[in-house]
Design an enzyme around this catalytic site. Structure first.
Site, PDB file in Angstrom:
ATOM      1  N   PRO A  10       0.785  -1.230   0.000  1.00  0.00           N
ATOM      2  CA  PRO A  10       0.000   0.000   0.000  1.00  0.00           C
ATOM      3  C   PRO A  10       0.826   1.295   0.000  1.00  0.00           C
ATOM      4  CG  PRO A  10      -0.159  -1.133   2.112  1.00  0.00           C
ATOM      5  CD  PRO A  10       0.505  -2.078   1.162  1.00  0.00           C
ATOM      6  N   ASN A  11       0.341   2.224  -0.784  1.00  0.00           N
ATOM      7  CA  ASN A  11       0.881   3.594  -0.893  1.00  0.00           C
ATOM      8  C   ASN A  11       2.171   3.684  -1.703  1.00  0.00           C
ATOM      9  OD1 ASN A  11      -1.170   4.941   0.680  1.00  0.00           O
ATOM     10  ND2 ASN A  11      -0.279   3.936   2.460  1.00  0.00           N
ATOM     11  N   ARG A  18       4.955  12.099  -2.868  1.00  0.00           N
ATOM     12  CA  ARG A  18       4.789  12.582  -1.493  1.00  0.00           C
ATOM     13  C   ARG A  18       5.995  12.119  -0.677  1.00  0.00           C
ATOM     14  NH1 ARG A  18       0.465  14.139  -3.336  1.00  0.00           N
ATOM     15  NH2 ARG A  18      -1.670  13.639  -2.824  1.00  0.00           N
ATOM     16  N   TYR A  23      11.415   8.852   1.355  1.00  0.00           N
ATOM     17  CA  TYR A  23      11.461   7.754   0.383  1.00  0.00           C
ATOM     18  C   TYR A  23      12.182   8.104  -0.919  1.00  0.00           C
ATOM     19  CZ  TYR A  23       7.931   5.849   3.515  1.00  0.00           C
ATOM     20  OH  TYR A  23       7.277   5.391   4.614  1.00  0.00           O
ATOM     21  N   ASN A  74       7.871  -5.747  -1.026  1.00  0.00           N
ATOM     22  CA  ASN A  74       7.800  -4.669  -0.043  1.00  0.00           C
ATOM     23  C   ASN A  74       6.349  -4.588   0.435  1.00  0.00           C
ATOM     24  OD1 ASN A  74       7.726  -2.373   1.475  1.00  0.00           O
ATOM     25  ND2 ASN A  74       8.984  -1.140   0.092  1.00  0.00           N
ATOM     26  N   ALA A  77       3.202  -0.791   4.805  1.00  0.00           N
ATOM     27  CA  ALA A  77       2.709  -0.732   6.199  1.00  0.00           C
ATOM     28  C   ALA A  77       2.159  -2.071   6.683  1.00  0.00           C
ATOM     29  CB  ALA A  77       1.648   0.353   6.314  1.00  0.00           C
ATOM     30  N   HIS A  80       4.046  -4.379   9.294  1.00  0.00           N
ATOM     31  CA  HIS A  80       4.012  -4.234  10.746  1.00  0.00           C
ATOM     32  C   HIS A  80       2.734  -4.775  11.375  1.00  0.00           C
ATOM     33  CE1 HIS A  80       7.290  -1.738   9.478  1.00  0.00           C
ATOM     34  NE2 HIS A  80       6.460  -0.913   8.839  1.00  0.00           N
ATOM     35  N   ASP A  87       1.350 -15.567   7.034  1.00  0.00           N
ATOM     36  CA  ASP A  87       0.858 -16.930   6.770  1.00  0.00           C
ATOM     37  C   ASP A  87       0.895 -17.258   5.279  1.00  0.00           C
ATOM     38  OD1 ASP A  87       0.439 -17.251   9.458  1.00  0.00           O
ATOM     39  OD2 ASP A  87      -1.740 -17.010   9.385  1.00  0.00           O
ATOM     40  N   GLU A  98      12.097  -9.770   1.638  1.00  0.00           N
ATOM     41  CA  GLU A  98      11.406  -8.533   2.035  1.00  0.00           C
ATOM     42  C   GLU A  98      12.338  -7.340   1.812  1.00  0.00           C
ATOM     43  OE1 GLU A  98       8.947  -8.623   5.569  1.00  0.00           O
ATOM     44  OE2 GLU A  98       9.955  -6.837   6.312  1.00  0.00           O
ATOM     45  N   HIS A 100      12.686  -3.023   2.178  1.00  0.00           N
ATOM     46  CA  HIS A 100      12.185  -1.711   2.590  1.00  0.00           C
ATOM     47  C   HIS A 100      13.126  -0.634   2.093  1.00  0.00           C
ATOM     48  CE1 HIS A 100       9.053  -3.431   4.939  1.00  0.00           C
ATOM     49  NE2 HIS A 100       9.936  -4.275   5.452  1.00  0.00           N
ATOM     50  N   ILE A 101      12.544   0.414   1.575  1.00  0.00           N
ATOM     51  CA  ILE A 101      13.329   1.535   1.047  1.00  0.00           C
ATOM     52  C   ILE A 101      14.030   2.248   2.206  1.00  0.00           C
ATOM     53  CG2 ILE A 101      13.135   3.769  -0.132  1.00  0.00           C
ATOM     54  CD1 ILE A 101      10.591   2.466  -1.537  1.00  0.00           C
ATOM     55  N   SER A 102      13.271   2.536   3.243  1.00  0.00           N
ATOM     56  CA  SER A 102      13.834   3.207   4.422  1.00  0.00           C
ATOM     57  C   SER A 102      14.368   2.160   5.402  1.00  0.00           C
ATOM     58  CB  SER A 102      12.747   4.054   5.100  1.00  0.00           C
ATOM     59  OG  SER A 102      11.680   3.227   5.551  1.00  0.00           O
ATOM     60  N   ARG A 107      13.285   4.285  12.436  1.00  0.00           N
ATOM     61  CA  ARG A 107      12.082   5.120  12.359  1.00  0.00           C
ATOM     62  C   ARG A 107      11.210   4.923  13.616  1.00  0.00           C
ATOM     63  NH1 ARG A 107       9.387   4.747   6.693  1.00  0.00           N
ATOM     64  NH2 ARG A 107       8.424   6.643   7.530  1.00  0.00           N
ATOM     65  N   ARG A 111       7.318   0.829  13.594  1.00  0.00           N
ATOM     66  CA  ARG A 111       7.854   0.235  12.361  1.00  0.00           C
ATOM     67  C   ARG A 111       8.995  -0.747  12.646  1.00  0.00           C
ATOM     68  NH1 ARG A 111       5.583   3.542   8.182  1.00  0.00           N
ATOM     69  NH2 ARG A 111       5.307   5.642   8.966  1.00  0.00           N
TER      70      ARG A 111
HETATM   71  O1  CA2 Z   1      10.584   1.785   3.769  1.00  0.00           O
HETATM   72  C1  CA2 Z   1       9.734   1.127   3.182  1.00  0.00           C
HETATM   73  O2  CA2 Z   1       9.895   0.632   2.069  1.00  0.00           O
HETATM   74  C2  CA2 Z   1       8.341   0.954   3.818  1.00  0.00           C
HETATM   75  O3  CA2 Z   1       7.892  -0.352   3.521  1.00  0.00           O
HETATM   76  C3  CA2 Z   1       7.463   1.991   3.159  1.00  0.00           C
HETATM   77  C4  CA2 Z   1       6.044   2.028   3.725  1.00  0.00           C
HETATM   78  C5  CA2 Z   1       6.079   2.143   5.263  1.00  0.00           C
HETATM   79  O4  CA2 Z   1       4.778   2.055   5.764  1.00  0.00           O
HETATM   80  C6  CA2 Z   1       6.957   1.062   5.891  1.00  0.00           C
HETATM   81  O5  CA2 Z   1       6.989   1.255   7.288  1.00  0.00           O
HETATM   82  C7  CA2 Z   1       8.358   1.116   5.335  1.00  0.00           C
HETATM   83  C8  CA2 Z   1       5.283   3.212   3.101  1.00  0.00           C
HETATM   84  C9  CA2 Z   1       5.131   3.055   1.587  1.00  0.00           C
HETATM   85  C10 CA2 Z   1       5.026   4.353   0.872  1.00  0.00           C
HETATM   86  O6  CA2 Z   1       4.221   5.265   1.600  1.00  0.00           O
HETATM   87  C11 CA2 Z   1       4.145   6.554   1.177  1.00  0.00           C
HETATM   88  C12 CA2 Z   1       3.461   7.414   2.023  1.00  0.00           C
HETATM   89  C13 CA2 Z   1       3.334   8.724   1.673  1.00  0.00           C
HETATM   90  C14 CA2 Z   1       3.871   9.180   0.480  1.00  0.00           C
HETATM   91  C15 CA2 Z   1       4.547   8.327  -0.363  1.00  0.00           C
HETATM   92  C16 CA2 Z   1       4.669   7.004  -0.023  1.00  0.00           C
END
Ligand code: CA2
Length: 145
Positions: A10-11, A18, A23, A74, A77, A80, A87, A98, A100-102, A107, A111
């Site tokens: 997601p996202n 954003r 990121y 990836n 969210a 977590h 499963d 797995e 993760h970018i960050s 953080r 997370r």
């Molecule tokens: O660091 C990562 O790759 C994460 O999986 C990115 C997720 C975050 O919830 C994980 O804790 C770490 C978030 C994906 C992107 O979310 C955005 C939120 C706002 C603007 C742009 C991307």
């Protein structure tokens, strides 16, 4: 030709649009294209899928069984929170890495825990979008050994 599945949660469709401070400025399209290029140069075809819906990610993992050499995932969210994704990863024979970018451990405390990583063969966190390429490299090395 052997295949990899690149799965994003997601996202991640909002990347580059954003929160560039967290990121970076690269988009999901950039990630999909660099992964496909690096994998292609090493004898892999790549299918890409992104969803904001947990059930769709679970369906993709189920369908990956027997079809892919590996999955680069990836879970965003859902990392977590999702026992269901844990499963689903456990339920398939395809190895999952797995990514993760960050660096999730630098953080917020919420997370720091990954529900999904214990079901994966490994986790890469904190190297930006280069982490996806490190996952490709891991599968390339497995293919060749
Ligand atoms: O660091 C990562 O790759 C994460 O999986 C990115 C997720 C975050 O919830 C994980 O804790 C770490 C978030 C994906 C992107 O979310 C955005 C939120 C706002 C603007 C742009 C991307």
């Amino acid at each position: 030709m052997k295949k990899l599945l690149l799965l994003n949660g997601p996202n991640i469709n909002l990347l580059g649009k954003r929160e560039p401070d967290v990121y970076g400025s690269d988009t999901l399209q950039t990630i999909e294209s660099i992964v496909s290029k690096a994998a292609g140069e090493n004898g892999f075809e790549v299918d890409c899928f992104q969803s904001n819906h947990e059930g769709e990610l679970i369906d993709q993992l189920h369908e990956a069984d027997g079809k892919y050499f590996g999955v680069i995932f990836n879970p965003a969210a859902y990392t977590h929170t999702s026992i269901a994704l844990h499963d689903a990863i456990k339920a398939i024979d395809v190895p999952v890495i797995e990514v993760h970018i960050s660096n999730i451990y630098q953080r917020e405390v919420f997370r720091h825990q990954s529900m999904t990583a214990p079901a994966c063969i490994g986790q890469i966190s904190g190297f930006g979008i280069q982490g996806y390429l490190l996952a490709v490299l891991a599968f390339v090395n497995q293919k060749e050994s």
